[in-house]
Design a protein around this motif. Sequence first.
Motif, PDB file in Angstrom:
ATOM      1  N   VAL A 102     115.187 -57.076   0.188  1.00 52.05           N
ATOM      2  CA  VAL A 102     115.595 -58.476   0.145  1.00 52.05           C
ATOM      3  C   VAL A 102     115.104 -59.155   1.410  1.00 52.05           C
ATOM      4  O   VAL A 102     115.270 -58.623   2.511  1.00 52.05           O
ATOM      5  CB  VAL A 102     117.132 -58.610   0.052  1.00 52.05           C
ATOM      6  N   ARG A 103     114.478 -60.317   1.251  1.00 54.07           N
ATOM      7  CA  ARG A 103     114.063 -61.089   2.421  1.00 54.07           C
ATOM      8  C   ARG A 103     114.157 -62.575   2.114  1.00 54.07           C
ATOM      9  O   ARG A 103     114.104 -62.981   0.945  1.00 54.07           O
ATOM     10  CB  ARG A 103     112.649 -60.715   2.866  1.00 54.07           C
ATOM     11  N   ASN A 104     114.316 -63.370   3.155  1.00 53.87           N
ATOM     12  CA  ASN A 104     114.343 -64.823   2.983  1.00 53.87           C
ATOM     13  C   ASN A 104     112.986 -65.300   2.484  1.00 53.87           C
ATOM     14  O   ASN A 104     111.947 -64.759   2.854  1.00 53.87           O
ATOM     15  CB  ASN A 104     114.694 -65.508   4.293  1.00 53.87           C
ATOM     16  N   GLU A 105     112.992 -66.328   1.639  1.00 55.86           N
ATOM     17  CA  GLU A 105     111.748 -66.786   1.008  1.00 55.86           C
ATOM     18  C   GLU A 105     111.659 -68.299   1.092  1.00 55.86           C
ATOM     19  O   GLU A 105     112.639 -69.017   0.861  1.00 55.86           O
ATOM     20  CB  GLU A 105     111.712 -66.354  -0.460  1.00 55.86           C
ATOM     21  N   GLU A 106     110.469 -68.768   1.428  1.00 55.06           N
ATOM     22  CA  GLU A 106     110.219 -70.214   1.409  1.00 55.06           C
ATOM     23  C   GLU A 106     110.020 -70.662  -0.033  1.00 55.06           C
ATOM     24  O   GLU A 106     109.305 -70.019  -0.802  1.00 55.06           O
ATOM     25  CB  GLU A 106     108.972 -70.531   2.234  1.00 55.06           C
ATOM     26  N   ILE A 107     110.650 -71.754  -0.429  1.00 57.99           N
ATOM     27  CA  ILE A 107     110.547 -72.250  -1.791  1.00 57.99           C
ATOM     28  C   ILE A 107     109.258 -73.044  -1.944  1.00 57.99           C
ATOM     29  O   ILE A 107     109.044 -74.046  -1.265  1.00 57.99           O
ATOM     30  CB  ILE A 107     111.757 -73.124  -2.160  1.00 57.99           C
ATOM     31  N   TRP A 126     106.602 -56.449  -9.240  1.00 53.92           N
ATOM     32  CA  TRP A 126     108.061 -56.478  -9.354  1.00 53.92           C
ATOM     33  C   TRP A 126     108.680 -57.282  -8.217  1.00 53.92           C
ATOM     34  O   TRP A 126     109.158 -56.731  -7.217  1.00 53.92           O
ATOM     35  CB  TRP A 126     108.617 -55.065  -9.367  1.00 53.92           C
ATOM     36  N   SER A 127     108.691 -58.573  -8.371  1.00 49.54           N
ATOM     37  CA  SER A 127     109.258 -59.461  -7.367  1.00 49.54           C
ATOM     38  C   SER A 127     109.925 -60.634  -8.057  1.00 49.54           C
ATOM     39  O   SER A 127     109.413 -61.144  -9.055  1.00 49.54           O
ATOM     40  CB  SER A 127     108.151 -59.941  -6.421  1.00 49.54           C
ATOM     41  N   LEU A 128     111.063 -61.036  -7.541  1.00 45.75           N
ATOM     42  CA  LEU A 128     111.808 -62.163  -8.106  1.00 45.75           C
ATOM     43  C   LEU A 128     112.342 -63.008  -6.962  1.00 45.75           C
ATOM     44  O   LEU A 128     112.866 -62.481  -5.979  1.00 45.75           O
ATOM     45  CB  LEU A 128     112.949 -61.656  -8.985  1.00 45.75           C
ATOM     46  N   VAL A 129     112.211 -64.331  -7.066  1.00 43.73           N
ATOM     47  CA  VAL A 129     112.759 -65.258  -6.082  1.00 43.73           C
ATOM     48  C   VAL A 129     113.906 -66.020  -6.731  1.00 43.73           C
ATOM     49  O   VAL A 129     113.756 -66.545  -7.842  1.00 43.73           O
ATOM     50  CB  VAL A 129     111.683 -66.230  -5.570  1.00 43.73           C
ATOM     51  N   CYS A 130     115.049 -66.082  -6.054  1.00 46.17           N
ATOM     52  CA  CYS A 130     116.225 -66.745  -6.632  1.00 46.17           C
ATOM     53  C   CYS A 130     117.030 -67.404  -5.516  1.00 46.17           C
ATOM     54  O   CYS A 130     116.829 -67.117  -4.329  1.00 46.17           O
ATOM     55  CB  CYS A 130     117.085 -65.735  -7.383  1.00 46.17           C
ATOM     56  N   GLY A 163     119.198 -74.714  -1.978  1.00 47.29           N
ATOM     57  CA  GLY A 163     119.065 -74.816  -0.531  1.00 47.29           C
ATOM     58  C   GLY A 163     118.165 -73.744   0.051  1.00 47.29           C
ATOM     59  O   GLY A 163     117.066 -74.008   0.519  1.00 47.29           O
ATOM     60  N   SER A 164     118.612 -72.499   0.007  1.00 50.75           N
ATOM     61  CA  SER A 164     117.826 -71.386   0.538  1.00 50.75           C
ATOM     62  C   SER A 164     117.601 -70.370  -0.569  1.00 50.75           C
ATOM     63  O   SER A 164     118.403 -70.253  -1.502  1.00 50.75           O
ATOM     64  CB  SER A 164     118.535 -70.730   1.721  1.00 50.75           C
ATOM     65  N   ALA A 165     116.494 -69.641  -0.454  1.00 46.66           N
ATOM     66  CA  ALA A 165     116.128 -68.663  -1.479  1.00 46.66           C
ATOM     67  C   ALA A 165     115.836 -67.318  -0.836  1.00 46.66           C
ATOM     68  O   ALA A 165     115.531 -67.222   0.365  1.00 46.66           O
ATOM     69  CB  ALA A 165     114.908 -69.140  -2.266  1.00 46.66           C
ATOM     70  N   VAL A 166     115.935 -66.271  -1.645  1.00 48.67           N
ATOM     71  CA  VAL A 166     115.583 -64.920  -1.215  1.00 48.67           C
ATOM     72  C   VAL A 166     114.662 -64.313  -2.262  1.00 48.67           C
ATOM     73  O   VAL A 166     114.683 -64.693  -3.434  1.00 48.67           O
ATOM     74  CB  VAL A 166     116.823 -64.021  -1.030  1.00 48.67           C
ATOM     75  N   SER A 167     113.839 -63.391  -1.821  1.00 43.45           N
ATOM     76  CA  SER A 167     113.014 -62.637  -2.765  1.00 43.45           C
ATOM     77  C   SER A 167     113.574 -61.230  -2.881  1.00 43.45           C
ATOM     78  O   SER A 167     114.006 -60.632  -1.888  1.00 43.45           O
ATOM     79  CB  SER A 167     111.551 -62.581  -2.304  1.00 43.45           C
ATOM     80  N   LEU A 168     113.591 -60.723  -4.096  1.00 45.10           N
ATOM     81  CA  LEU A 168     114.006 -59.347  -4.373  1.00 45.10           C
ATOM     82  C   LEU A 168     112.773 -58.579  -4.830  1.00 45.10           C
ATOM     83  O   LEU A 168     112.044 -59.023  -5.714  1.00 45.10           O
ATOM     84  CB  LEU A 168     115.072 -59.303  -5.475  1.00 45.10           C
ATOM     85  N   ARG A 169     112.510 -57.435  -4.220  1.00 46.61           N
ATOM     86  CA  ARG A 169     111.406 -56.578  -4.635  1.00 46.61           C
ATOM     87  C   ARG A 169     111.947 -55.190  -4.923  1.00 46.61           C
ATOM     88  O   ARG A 169     112.743 -54.649  -4.145  1.00 46.61           O
ATOM     89  CB  ARG A 169     110.333 -56.484  -3.548  1.00 46.61           C
ATOM     90  N   VAL A 170     111.539 -54.631  -6.045  1.00 42.85           N
ATOM     91  CA  VAL A 170     111.888 -53.248  -6.381  1.00 42.85           C
ATOM     92  C   VAL A 170     110.683 -52.392  -6.040  1.00 42.85           C
ATOM     93  O   VAL A 170     109.590 -52.595  -6.576  1.00 42.85           O
ATOM     94  CB  VAL A 170     112.252 -53.117  -7.875  1.00 42.85           C
ATOM     95  N   VAL A 171     110.872 -51.456  -5.118  1.00 42.58           N
ATOM     96  CA  VAL A 171     109.762 -50.620  -4.650  1.00 42.58           C
ATOM     97  C   VAL A 171     110.166 -49.155  -4.732  1.00 42.58           C
ATOM     98  O   VAL A 171     111.348 -48.798  -4.661  1.00 42.58           O
ATOM     99  CB  VAL A 171     109.358 -50.961  -3.201  1.00 42.58           C
TER     100      VAL A 171
END
Length: 466
Positions: free
Chosen positions: A341-346, A363-367, A443-451
Motif C-alpha cells: 500500500v502506498r499513497n497515490e497521486e490522483i 495487479w494494481s488498484l487505486v482507490c 481527497g486522498s488516494a492509495v494504490s494497492l498492489r498484490v505481489v
Amino acid sequence: MNPDLFNETVSRHLTAQLAQACPRAARPGLLVAVSGGADSTALLLAARHWATNTDSPLAAAHLHHGLRGVEADGDQEFCADLCRRLDVPLHTGHEDPRPLARERGKGLEEAARHLRRRFLAGVLASDDTLHAVATGHHRDDQAETVIMRLMRGTGPDGLAGIRPVAGHWLHPLLTVSRAEILAYLQAAGQSWRHDATNSDGANTRARLRRELLPVARGIFGPGVEAAAARLAELQDADRELLARWTDEALARCLRDEDLDVDTLTALEPALAARVLRIWLGTEDLERVHVEAVLKWLDTGISGTGLDLPDGRRLEREFDLLRRPRNATVPGRNASEYRILVRNEEITDDVSRDTDRPDDESTWSLVCPADVLQGRLRVRNWAEGDRMRPFGLDGTKKLSDLFREKKLPAKARPGLLVVEDDAGILWSVGVARAERTRLLPTTGSAVSLRVVRRQASEVQRPGNKNP
C-alpha cells in the motif's frame, strides 16, 4: 582509472538514467544487484558515492543460486561484509535455477538470469524508497552481447544490445571497459570475487571470451570490443526513431485493446512486425511467426484463431485482432502473495481497469484512502463470495462475475481477492468494488498492489548475520 573520475562518471550516468526511468520521483532510490564480482563491486562503490552526494536511498541485493558450493557461500559472505562496511542494506535470497531450466527446456544460465530478475523486481516492489535496479554490465559485456546476437541473426533491435535504460533497469557502466573497472578497484584498494565459470565455463559467453575474441583481436586489432559497443550505440539511436514510428503506427491500429486488421495489414511488413511485437509485449516473436500472423490475417476469416509460441493465441473477430482475455490462470496459493500500500497521486488514468488475472504485473488498484476499513488481506476466492461491482446497487456472486468474464472453470481456483473488515473490495484481475471508485470529491488516494512474496531477508547496517 582514477577513482574520483570513475565515481563522478558513474554518478553522472546514474542521475541521468534515474531521471529517465523515474521522472516523477523527487528523490529516487536505487537497488544495486551485487554478485561479489568486480563489475558489481565497482558499481556499488560508485553508487555509494552517488547516494552520499545526493542524499538518495541505496540498497543492494544478492541471490544465491546454490550452484558452486562453498564458493557461492563465499560470494554471499563477501557481499554481506562489503555492504556492512559501506553501511548499505543488503537483501538476500536463495533460488536454484536447475528446476526452472528443466521445466522450460532452457539453459542453466538463462534460467538463473530469469530468477535474478524476478528476485530483484520483487525487492524493488517491496520497498517504497527504491525506484530502479542497477546492474554492472559494462562495455565488454555490451560488445559480447552484440556479437552473440549478430551470430544468431538478429535485427536492428538486437544489434542495439543492452539499453542504458530499460524500464526500471539501469546500466550505468556501459561506457566503461572491464580493464577500467579492474584498474578502479585496484586503485581503491578493493578486492572482489572471481567466478571461474565466467571465463572457463562452457556457456556461450565464456567461450566467446576465451576462443572467439582473441581471434577477432588478432584480425581487427585490440579495439574490437569498443567497435562492437559503438555499433550498439549507433543502433540504439536508430532504434529510438523506429520506436517513435512504431508507437505512431500502433496508435493508428489500436481499437481499445485490439488491433484493426485493415490498418495493420496496410503497413509495411517490417513496421507491422514491430507493431505486433509491441502490442504483444514481447521481443521474442520471430520473423517466421510474424509472417504467419500477417498471412493468416490476409486469408483468414472472422472467428478463426492462431496459436503462437509459449501458449499465446490470437483471434480474429470481424475486423479486429484480439488476444483472448480468458487465458488459463495457474493455480495460485494466496499465502505466496502480499499487499503493498502506498499513497497515490490522483490522475486521469489511475482508475482505469487494466489488471488481468493472467498477468501479475498488472495487479494494481487505486482507490480512495478513506474507504479502507480495518486490516487488508489477500486470499483465494471461495464459493459463495460476493461483492458489489461497479455500477450495481446490490451484490453479485463472484462465480457469476467469472462466467460473465468468460473465465474457464479450470482457471478459477487460482484467482485471488483482496478484502478488508467491510468485505471484498477487489477480485484481482477481474473486478473492483463500487466503493473503490474515485470521485471528483475524493481527497486522498492509495494504490494497492498484490505481489509475490520473495524468499529473501534484509540485512540492515550493523546486523552481523548475512
